[in-house]
Structures are given as structure tokens and as C-alpha cells.
Design a protein around this motif. Structure first.
Motif, PDB file in Angstrom:
ATOM      1  N   ALA A 189       0.905  -1.311   0.141  1.00  0.00           N
ATOM      2  CA  ALA A 189       0.123   0.132  -0.069  1.00  0.00           C
ATOM      3  C   ALA A 189       1.208   1.430   0.000  1.00  0.00           C
ATOM      4  CB  ALA A 189      -0.948   0.083   1.128  1.00  0.00           C
ATOM      5  N   ARG A 190       1.935   1.141   0.878  1.00  0.00           N
ATOM      6  CA  ARG A 190       2.692   2.158   0.973  1.00  0.00           C
ATOM      7  C   ARG A 190       3.316   2.673  -0.295  1.00  0.00           C
ATOM      8  NH1 ARG A 190       6.416   3.932   5.807  1.00  0.00           N
ATOM      9  NH2 ARG A 190       6.123   1.729   6.823  1.00  0.00           N
ATOM     10  N   SER A 191       3.784   1.574  -1.079  1.00  0.00           N
ATOM     11  CA  SER A 191       4.536   1.824  -2.342  1.00  0.00           C
ATOM     12  C   SER A 191       3.588   2.160  -3.309  1.00  0.00           C
ATOM     13  CB  SER A 191       5.288   0.430  -2.809  1.00  0.00           C
ATOM     14  OG  SER A 191       6.077   0.279  -1.677  1.00  0.00           O
ATOM     15  N   LEU A 192       2.468   1.635  -3.292  1.00  0.00           N
ATOM     16  CA  LEU A 192       1.345   2.047  -4.295  1.00  0.00           C
ATOM     17  C   LEU A 192       1.336   3.453  -4.345  1.00  0.00           C
ATOM     18  CD1 LEU A 192      -0.359   1.132  -6.373  1.00  0.00           C
ATOM     19  CD2 LEU A 192      -2.036   0.672  -4.662  1.00  0.00           C
ATOM     20  N   LYS A 193       1.340   3.819  -3.275  1.00  0.00           N
ATOM     21  CA  LYS A 193       1.033   5.578  -3.054  1.00  0.00           C
ATOM     22  C   LYS A 193       2.194   6.218  -3.337  1.00  0.00           C
ATOM     23  CE  LYS A 193      -1.927   8.042  -2.507  1.00  0.00           C
ATOM     24  NZ  LYS A 193      -2.192   9.177  -2.178  1.00  0.00           N
ATOM     25  N   SER A 194       3.377   5.763  -3.007  1.00  0.00           N
ATOM     26  CA  SER A 194       4.700   6.616  -3.085  1.00  0.00           C
ATOM     27  C   SER A 194       5.495   6.493  -4.339  1.00  0.00           C
ATOM     28  CB  SER A 194       5.575   6.376  -1.895  1.00  0.00           C
ATOM     29  OG  SER A 194       5.914   5.019  -1.819  1.00  0.00           O
ATOM     30  N   THR A 195       5.065   5.260  -5.017  1.00  0.00           N
ATOM     31  CA  THR A 195       5.642   4.677  -6.428  1.00  0.00           C
ATOM     32  C   THR A 195       7.173   4.579  -6.020  1.00  0.00           C
ATOM     33  OG1 THR A 195       6.174   6.956  -7.222  1.00  0.00           O
ATOM     34  CG2 THR A 195       4.060   6.170  -7.819  1.00  0.00           C
ATOM     35  N   LYS A 196       7.451   4.010  -4.754  1.00  0.00           N
ATOM     36  CA  LYS A 196       8.715   3.620  -4.493  1.00  0.00           C
ATOM     37  C   LYS A 196       8.701   2.292  -3.774  1.00  0.00           C
ATOM     38  CE  LYS A 196      13.282   5.220  -3.441  1.00  0.00           C
ATOM     39  NZ  LYS A 196      13.700   4.221  -2.766  1.00  0.00           N
ATOM     40  N   THR A 197       9.398   1.443  -4.199  1.00  0.00           N
ATOM     41  CA  THR A 197       9.325   0.287  -3.158  1.00  0.00           C
ATOM     42  C   THR A 197      10.525  -0.060  -2.258  1.00  0.00           C
ATOM     43  OG1 THR A 197      10.434  -1.080  -5.202  1.00  0.00           O
ATOM     44  CG2 THR A 197       8.067  -1.013  -5.169  1.00  0.00           C
ATOM     45  N   ASN A 198      11.923   0.311  -2.619  1.00  0.00           N
ATOM     46  CA  ASN A 198      12.705   0.196  -2.001  1.00  0.00           C
ATOM     47  C   ASN A 198      13.333  -1.218  -2.191  1.00  0.00           C
ATOM     48  OD1 ASN A 198      12.907   2.617  -0.780  1.00  0.00           O
ATOM     49  ND2 ASN A 198      13.711   2.129   0.971  1.00  0.00           N
ATOM     50  N   VAL A 199      13.019  -1.648  -3.271  1.00  0.00           N
ATOM     51  CA  VAL A 199      13.484  -3.003  -3.767  1.00  0.00           C
ATOM     52  C   VAL A 199      14.309  -2.936  -4.874  1.00  0.00           C
ATOM     53  CG1 VAL A 199      12.875  -5.427  -4.359  1.00  0.00           C
ATOM     54  CG2 VAL A 199      11.462  -4.135  -2.624  1.00  0.00           C
ATOM     55  N   ILE A 246      21.720   2.626  -6.308  1.00  0.00           N
ATOM     56  CA  ILE A 246      21.132   3.337  -5.107  1.00  0.00           C
ATOM     57  C   ILE A 246      21.162   4.966  -5.198  1.00  0.00           C
ATOM     58  CG2 ILE A 246      20.831   4.029  -2.703  1.00  0.00           C
ATOM     59  CD1 ILE A 246      21.479   0.696  -2.307  1.00  0.00           C
ATOM     60  N   HIS A 247      22.199   5.152  -5.835  1.00  0.00           N
ATOM     61  CA  HIS A 247      22.795   6.863  -6.023  1.00  0.00           C
ATOM     62  C   HIS A 247      21.673   7.205  -6.987  1.00  0.00           C
ATOM     63  CE1 HIS A 247      25.297  10.234  -6.015  1.00  0.00           C
ATOM     64  NE2 HIS A 247      24.834  10.411  -7.469  1.00  0.00           N
ATOM     65  N   LEU A 248      21.735   6.285  -8.133  1.00  0.00           N
ATOM     66  CA  LEU A 248      20.928   6.895  -9.398  1.00  0.00           C
ATOM     67  C   LEU A 248      19.485   6.872  -8.860  1.00  0.00           C
ATOM     68  CD1 LEU A 248      21.799   4.259 -12.369  1.00  0.00           C
ATOM     69  CD2 LEU A 248      21.876   6.987 -12.182  1.00  0.00           C
ATOM     70  N   ILE A 249      19.057   6.001  -8.382  1.00  0.00           N
ATOM     71  CA  ILE A 249      17.553   5.929  -7.793  1.00  0.00           C
ATOM     72  C   ILE A 249      17.388   7.111  -7.111  1.00  0.00           C
ATOM     73  CG2 ILE A 249      16.025   4.716  -6.404  1.00  0.00           C
ATOM     74  CD1 ILE A 249      17.439   2.192  -7.059  1.00  0.00           C
ATOM     75  N   GLU A 250      18.029   7.542  -6.274  1.00  0.00           N
ATOM     76  CA  GLU A 250      17.727   8.481  -5.293  1.00  0.00           C
ATOM     77  C   GLU A 250      18.072  10.008  -5.850  1.00  0.00           C
ATOM     78  OE1 GLU A 250      19.520   7.368  -1.370  1.00  0.00           O
ATOM     79  OE2 GLU A 250      17.965   5.822  -1.346  1.00  0.00           O
ATOM     80  N   ALA A 251      18.970   9.897  -6.787  1.00  0.00           N
ATOM     81  CA  ALA A 251      19.114  11.278  -7.450  1.00  0.00           C
ATOM     82  C   ALA A 251      18.423  11.369  -8.495  1.00  0.00           C
ATOM     83  CB  ALA A 251      20.648  11.301  -7.805  1.00  0.00           C
ATOM     84  N   LYS A 252      17.457  10.474  -8.660  1.00  0.00           N
ATOM     85  CA  LYS A 252      16.403  10.528  -9.955  1.00  0.00           C
ATOM     86  C   LYS A 252      16.036  11.886 -10.586  1.00  0.00           C
ATOM     87  CE  LYS A 252      14.002   7.455 -12.594  1.00  0.00           C
ATOM     88  NZ  LYS A 252      13.186   6.540 -12.351  1.00  0.00           N
ATOM     89  N   GLY A 253      16.386  12.061 -11.860  1.00  0.00           N
ATOM     90  CA  GLY A 253      15.945  13.299 -12.344  1.00  0.00           C
ATOM     91  C   GLY A 253      17.146  14.061 -12.482  1.00  0.00           C
ATOM     92  N   VAL A 254      17.583  14.546 -11.126  1.00  0.00           N
ATOM     93  CA  VAL A 254      18.891  15.063 -11.196  1.00  0.00           C
ATOM     94  C   VAL A 254      20.025  14.384 -11.929  1.00  0.00           C
ATOM     95  CG1 VAL A 254      20.470  16.460  -9.665  1.00  0.00           C
ATOM     96  CG2 VAL A 254      18.252  15.935  -8.997  1.00  0.00           C
ATOM     97  N   GLU A 255      20.528  14.820 -13.064  1.00  0.00           N
ATOM     98  CA  GLU A 255      21.360  14.111 -13.772  1.00  0.00           C
ATOM     99  C   GLU A 255      22.864  14.382 -13.104  1.00  0.00           C
ATOM    100  OE1 GLU A 255      22.466  11.730 -15.546  1.00  0.00           O
ATOM    101  OE2 GLU A 255      20.421  12.003 -16.317  1.00  0.00           O
TER     102      GLU A 255
END
Lengths: 353, 353
Positions: free
Chosen positions: B63-73, B317-326
Motif C-alpha cells: 500500500a505504501r509503495s503503491l502510493k509513493s511509487t517507490k518500493t525500496n526493492v 541506489i545513488h541513481l535511484i535517489e538522485a532520479k531526475g537530477v542528472e
DNA sequence: TTGAAAGCGCTAACAC
DNA sequence: GTGTTAGCGCTTTCAA
């Protein structure tokens, strides 16, 4: 237009997009997607399928699972991935999962109680359908709770003695017996066993037990000085080997109960300028790809690791899918090990491998 | 009452249950759960926390991920779990994930294009945040699409030559060079290389390239008959060894480019009644726990496998968390291998390990 | 400081 | 045959 944008700026395409584009409702798309085809016009079906394909629509598993309370994901908690034995187990699990349409989440407990607890918790939060675990055995309350909550799980390799749970193990008593019997048949009488601290861990306890039983049933007596319990710290095994080889009652054989330990024992023997099998013989636990390339080729107790993994996964999936129905599959499965005879016991070429 | 039932018949406890029991709204529970404490009364916080604890409430990640569009997987697709190299990589990945709060899904592509495609698809349906892959290289269109869609992924070990994607590799040219140079320094001049069919796979191509470069820069010429390309079928390596050892221009050294292959080469040499290093010398690729226990102890090219895994996970993980910011982290990282010198090249004891 | 309500993407009664 | 609707469990504006 909106749809083309979705592709361009790459927004996720949802069931609504498909529905809109195909000119039907979400339910219709859902039905067709899930193979509920019997009640749809051939035309609609084709149209929807075409749109799904064009949009490269991938249903969101989160949403699906949230609704259905089924994720089709199981988890596995291991401790020593580096050990060949465990990578084989893992392969067996993975293959079975794939063939049954399950995904696999993997964690490393590193033998730490806290980590194990965290992982189980995390798995439950992710709503995994079930769990395979080589338990640290340091969280008895947790295992009990899982069991009471009827959470589908399988303990693999290590027994949870006082819990009536599903387990897949290998018969370690027999594994030790067959190894010791072979040594005795080869004329050895002073056989030492090396093992890590038993600490209630069944494979260790049982290998020791099998060792004792084999000695006794052959009229040999069990000598405490030949039972070498060593820690996992660096150099501990080599030290123990050194001391043992210099003791007044030097053994004529060593039974190693772990494949990494075997390498250290070999090293220890070499450092004392002694040779296998002339000066001392050796049997190792766990067949590995390198066993036959050691000097000399090593006699090993072979555990069906891949099968264990595969069987554990099958049992778990069965459990999951038969949920509620108290099925009659046996709770405890014990596989049989076998002995692969090479030259490290001095009995050359009885079995070429 | 209702709540007690939940525990008895073991229905899942949700945020609503917690809210009700604590006499607050779901939003409040949500805030407190997520550490948004600044705006709550100390009393409320304590009350809610207490209920969460009592009910052993575990938030539903779906439910959490569905909302946040982030799974942490994140997912990883490998091909040969059994290979020590890959289990080390896996450990590195797992450790890093755990330390960063990510879960790991694992799949085996088995070098099959179709499986690889299925797994990627499945990962995307599960909304995984990113992917680490040792690509089969048989699905170029797929990799291209992932890249275009900006799906966070890292190619590990094998290069995707014509794609501008993130990669973590080891310098295979240098790996081969250092091995060959050592052989040349030990007086060898007729050096054979064994490798699986290159098929555009960078580690293979580069090891061959490094081999050639090392020969040439030492004024030795590259002889086609010493380049042994063998299939992965059973016995193929041994056959090639046999043929090579009986040829008119028998080599004085073999450079093996794969750790499992090395064992087969050793077997092949033994079967011809020849000895290492007296009759022929040998260097193997990939350090393993057993290398130093072979007969003779094997000189190997050591790849930083654990580091590769760990680094790949960190980058991802860096890529994921810096998403958007090139971000400006380098797209391609190449780690350096090293040589571990033992006795299989005849140059004893230059490096005791 | 807290609550109400909308909505993430999907499924499954229940209508029509 | 197909559409409407309610909700799975959570987060997050926006109001109060």
C-alpha cells in the motif's frame, strides 16, 4: 494525444489508459488480462489485446497484490552465500520459484539474531507469501510466533527441535556414520572429528552423534581428546590441527564436518610437513567442485544441496497454495547424503570420480 | 473486542485499527509512523506508539509503495550463482542493500535471452526501483529501451559496448596482461590461452586482447594454434588440453580465463601424466578459496568481486535517489585486478599466501 | 495539532 | 457482454 504523451514523457501506463484507448471499461481490460475470456466478444478481446501490446502495458503488481493479498513472492534468509553448499541450495530454490511463477527475495542473516528478526519483519511488511530460512536458532520466540500465526515457512538444513514446523534437512547422523564407517573399513581406529561449536545446531550435533554411534557400533571407544571443537576465527583450525598432530596419541584419521574447515585442516597438515593419506587420512563434509582436484583428491560426504533447495521451495509453494486446507504432506523431510570415495583415505580408486 | 478478535483469528492489523484503538485518525498514525513528529503532541505520540507496539502493527509495504511509487526493492539478474565469483558479488550487493534499507530480488537468467526478458519484465511489474544485471547480451533492444526509459540500472561485469549506460566492470585487459607478463618473466615463451567463445562478451574479448598485447610488447608473436576457444560442454576442455599437449609445438604455459575451466585444465594435464609446473605452467583467472590448496598452489588473477557488487549497488541506489537530477557520477567504473603468485608458474615463493 | 477525503492501480461483486 | 462501484492500506493535501 494524452496517450502519446504518456509514452513520450514516459509516464507509467495504467489499466485506465488501456481501457480508454480500447474504448472499454477497466473491468473488461482486467478480465481479458487475467484470461477471463469466456464472456467476451472476440472483437473486444482482440482490440484490448492489441492496445495492451501497443502501449506495452505492464500491470502494476503492487496494486494487484494489494487487492488480492497475494504477492507471488517468497523470501529466503541464508547466512553464508559464499559457501558452495548454499549457492547450490539457492539455485534449487530459484529454479523452482521460476518454474512456479514466484519471485524470490534474498537476505543474509550473517548468523545475527537481530538481522534475522529485521529480515523476517521486512518480509512480512512486503506481504511475502512465504519464507525459507536457515535459522540462526537465536530467535525461538519469533519462530514460534510465525508458526502460531500460520505464516507459511520452511526451516531448511537446521532443525527447530521443539517446534512442530515444516523442515527440509539432510540426515546428518547417517552422513557422519558412512564417513566414519569408511575410515574404519580402511583400517583406521583413532579417528578425530572437527566441528564448530554445536550450540544446539542440529547438523553439528548430529554429525557428532553419528560419529559416536559409528565408533561404538564398531567396538571403538569415543575419546574426548579426539573431539575437536573449534571456533570460526582465523587460524583456529590450523592451531588445533597442529596441537593434535603433536599430541601423544596422534589420530590416524580426521573427519571434517565443514567444507571450508577442510581446506584449513589440509593447510594445517601440510604445515606440519605431513602428508595425506600416508601420515593421516581425511574425509570432508560437502562435495564441492574442487574436492577432486585437491592433493590428494578428497573423499567427501555429498549432500543433495540443489534438491534440498528445490524441495523446500516446492513444499513452501504447496503450503501457500493449499492455505487453510490442512494438507497431509509430511512436515519433516530428511534427505540422504552419500559418500564419494577418492584418495584421501588411502583406499585408492575404489570409486573413480 | 474487535481488536482482540483480529489477533485471535489473526487478521492483519491495519492503520485503521491502530487509529481506532488510539482514538486518533489514520493521518495521525501515518505521520507518527513516518517520523513526522514535529507537529504532534507528546501525549498523542506516546499513545500511538504504544498501540503500534501492542498490536505489533506492521505497515503494508504494498500500500505504501503503491502510493509513493517507490518500493525500496532492487533486483539482480545473474547467470551462474554456483560460481564463487558471483556469490561474492552477490554478497557485496546484499550487504550494501541492507545497509541502505533496500531489499533484494534475485533471478537467474541462465544465459537465456527469453528468461532475461521475462525477469526484467517481472521486475518492472513489481515496480522495483532499479536493476543490476550481468547481461546475456542477447537482448540489445531491451537494454536500449531500459536506457531510453531512464530505468535505473547497472550492467555489471560485461560491457554493453554501444550503449551509454552505467557499468561496473573489472579491467580485463590488465588482468590478462599481468598474468602473461608474469609467465614471460618466469621464462615462458609459448603461452596458450584458453577461453570460452568470445561472442561479443567483453571479459572474454578483453582477456584475449590483453594476452595478445602482452605477448607483442615482449616481442613474442601471437600464434593461432595457442589460442584455444572451447565450448562449455562436458569434457571439451580436457579434450582440448589433450590435443594441445600432444601437438608438435607444445606450450610451456597455459593461461586459463575462467575458474571452473582451470579445474578442468588441471584434470586434463593430470590425465596426460604431466605435472604442473615442471612440465607445463598455469595461471588461472579468479581467486577462489581453494586456489591455494590445489596441487600445486595456483597462481591466479584476483578480481575484486565483493567490491564490484557493493559498488554496483551503491551506484544504483545513488541513481535511484538522485532520479531526475542528472548527477555527475561517472557512468563507467572499471576496477583493477591483481595477481596472486603461487607455485603453479614454477616461480616458487615469490609471494606466500 | 489533528481530521476528512481523495486517490495510488487494480479486482470483483453487482447491475444493466 | 460490459460497465459501475467500492475498496485493498496507505499518504497527503487541505481545512478546521
Amino acid at each position: 494525444m494524452v496517450l502519446r504523451e504518456k509514452r513520450l514523457i514516459k509516464m507509467k501506463v495504467t489499466i485506465s489508459d488501456v481501457a480508454k484507448m480500447a474504448g472499454v471499461s477497466k473491468s473488461t481490460v482486467s478480465r481479458i488480462m487475467n484470461g477471463n475470456l469466456e464472456q467476451n466478444t472476440e472483437g473486444t478481446i482482440q482490440r484490448v489485446l492489441k492496445v495492451i501490446d501497443e502501449l506495452d502495458y505492464k500491470p502494476n503488481a503492487l496494486a494487484r497484490s494489494l487487492k488480492s493479498t497475494k504477492t507471488n513472492v517468497i523470501g529466503i534468509i541464508l547466512s553464508k552465500l559464499q559457501n558452495q553448499f548454499w549457492s547450490s541450495v539457492l539455485e534449487g530454490v530459484e529454479d523452482t520459484c521460476r518454474n512456479s511463477g514466484y519471485n524470490l527475495m534474498i537476505c543474509n542473516s550473517n548468523e545475527e539474531a537481530q538481522l534475522e528478526e529485521d529480515h523476517i519483519r521486512s518480509f512480512q511488511m512486503h506481504q511475502l507469501d512465504g519464507l525459507i530460512i536457515n535459522p540462526t536458532l537465536k530467535n525461538p520466540h519469533l519462530y514460534k510466533k510465525l508458526s502460531e500465526d500460520q505464516f507459511p515457512f520452511i526451516a531448511i538444513n537446521r532443525k527447530m527441535y521443539d517446534l512442530d514446523v515444516h523442515m527440509v534437512t539432510v540426515n546428518n547422523i547417517n552422513g557422519a556414520k558412512v564417513a566414519i564407517q569408511h575410515l574404519i573399513d580402511s583400517g583406521k581406529t583413532r579417528i578425530s572429528i572437527f566441528l564448530y561449536p554445536p550450540d544446539g545446531i542440529s547438523p553439528r550435533l548430529e554429525r557428532l552423534e553419528g560419529y559416536k554411534q559409528a565408533l561404538q557400533s564398531n567396538g571403538l571407544k569415543v575419546s574426548q581428546s579426539l573431539i575437536q571443537i573449534v571456533g570460526e576465527g582465523k587460524g583456529e583450525v590450523e592451531d588445533a590441527v597442529k596441537k593434535l598432530l603433536h599430541s601423544s596419541d596422534r589420530p590416524d584419521a580426521i573427519f571434517s564436518t565443514n567444507n571450508m574447515m577442510t581446506l584449513e585442516i589440509l593447510e594445517g597438515i601440510k604445515n606440519q610437513q605431513l602428508k595425506v593419506p600416508e601420515d593421516i587420512t581425511l574425509v570432508g563434509y560437502d562435495e564441492t567442485i574442487w574436492a577432486k582436484h585437491l592433493n590428494p583428491p578428497l573423499t567427501t560426504v555429498n549432500q543433495p544441496a540443489y534438491e534440498m533447495g528445490s524441495l523446500a521451495a516446492k513444499k513452501l509453494i504447496h503450503l501457500i497454495e493449499a492455505k487453510g486446507v490442512e494438507s497431509e504432506i509430511p512436515k519433516v523431510v530428511s534427505l540422504e547424503p552419500s559418500l564419494i570415495i577418492r584418495e584421501s583415505c588411502g583406499s585408492k580408486l575404489q570409486h573413480k570420480n
